[in-house]
Enzyme design. Sequence first.
Site, mmCIF file in Angstrom:
data_model
loop_
_atom_site.group_PDB
_atom_site.id
_atom_site.type_symbol
_atom_site.label_atom_id
_atom_site.label_comp_id
_atom_site.label_asym_id
_atom_site.label_seq_id
_atom_site.Cartn_x
_atom_site.Cartn_y
_atom_site.Cartn_z
ATOM 1 C CD GLU A 182 17.601 -35.575 -43.197
ATOM 2 O OE1 GLU A 182 16.367 -35.615 -43.276
ATOM 3 O OE2 GLU A 182 18.301 -36.579 -43.094
ATOM 4 C CB SER A 183 22.728 -31.154 -42.738
ATOM 5 O OG SER A 183 22.746 -30.528 -44.007
#
Lengths: 258, 285
Positions: free
Chosen positions: A53-54
Amino acid sequence: MSKPEFTPNEMMTIAASRALKNNDVCFVGIGAPSAACNIARLTHAPDITLIYESGTIGTAPDVLPLSIGDGELCDTALTTVPVPEMFRYWLQGGRITIGFLGAAQIDKYGNINTTVIGDYDSPKTRLPGGGGAPEIATSSQEVYITLAQSKRGMVEKIDFYTSFGHGDGGDHRQKLGIDTKGPTLLITDLAIWKPDPVTKEFTVVSLHPGVTRDQVQETCGWTVTFADGVEETPPPTELELATLRDLKARTEAAHKGA
Amino acid sequence: MARFVPLPQAVAENLNNGDSVAFEGFTHLIPTAAAHEAIRQGFRDLTLIRMTPDVVYDQMIGMGLARKLVFSYAGNPGVGLLRRLRDAVENGFPHKLEIEEHSHAAMANAYEAGAAGLPCAIFRGYRGAELARVNPNIKFIECPFTGESLATVPALRPDVVFIHAQKADRKGNVLVEGIVGIQKEAVLAAKRAVVTVEEVVDDFSDLHPNLTILPHWTVTDIAVVPGGAHPSYTHGYYARDNAEYLKWDKIAADRDLFRDWMQKNVLDATPEDFAGRVEKLRDAG
């Protein structure tokens, strides 16, 4: 040839890794899912796309990241996009085939709590919260969940619905207008579970080698349903075990610091 | 037009008691030096905003700076829970903390809406999620074209945002690369933006044309603080100090141990101390 010895946690990670396909686009949760996804990549699914998700898309870390944003993920990724783009175009846009989540607490319908133990306004234990999971659970085409079994973790009623699974079961997702499949697989350290086609209750379909039905029930807070013709999970191969242990050893050395 | 000023001045002149403030960074480029300066200057009643409050927010909450926390994931990434935050939420220590909790998708969309000058963000989210019950800032609207029910949250418009970046040029243009997170959106959503950087270079003329650049006229102040993201990392400069994150779990678990650590490493320290903390991590960066 003697069979390799392995731990229940190793069996869990390897069983979870086998569920992933070479053409999957997998949104990877940190912890147990991250290990499973990378074992898949390092064994039978070398072309799998792993997304954290980064913003890292198509990452291939040499060691498991401690966080979802370790530099290793960006260094080895095909591309890294901003966080809003990750959630809008790639997740909400329907590009993710598998959302792979861990859980502090789940119920038999695959609803997940990572928010609080106890009451929300005066919690007994304040957990980190949902992060990306509430939308991963509903926007991924399907969801895999992995956790080690315990009566604290697998409960009749979760304290907070952080991420929606099958709700109260049946067609609850469709009633809310959610058109993705939701949790389709649960991999624990003892068994592989799939939702019943009608009730959506997670049902044991395969026991890991040497595990008994009683052991599964003793570490689960709801009354376990077993499918007709429960299978035995094939034990880890030597290649799977060696790959996992090498990855864990590299990871441990890296996290101890420079 | 960005000014180059020392960090203590940048913090003193941009942050006020009672402000809503985001020290943003998504695991990478966390503006630790700026947060520590805010702790040293003893601000109070802050509304702290951040998608992933981690160790620095645990420190700010433990030192009593925060009245409210707006967040979507409050954990020590890969390690566990934030123990000072837990003490505040579970026991009201050092005082009660109001929380406004979202998902990552909601926060990311809310910053983007702030940057875009919109009053709210609209997205497909929170379906079946219980946060919608406990957070009155989560609402649902009907798409006027399809009838689909969509989530909406207010835009985030912090009074001030602090970020850490790789470098500025002499004019004050700022480069962010690697995991770029939410920083560009946060800066453009905020009324004031303060950036700490690893270094200042003459110009950006030889860079790739599509890098994330914040033009100097979007930034209020820049302070040069080498190592200022430690124990997080700065891509291309130094690696993440994972061992420090692991250690924090023990330090934060005990109120006295925490207080002693803060005295030694924050209250009695300076922005210049950060350079030494990343020295051993530079080869791996």
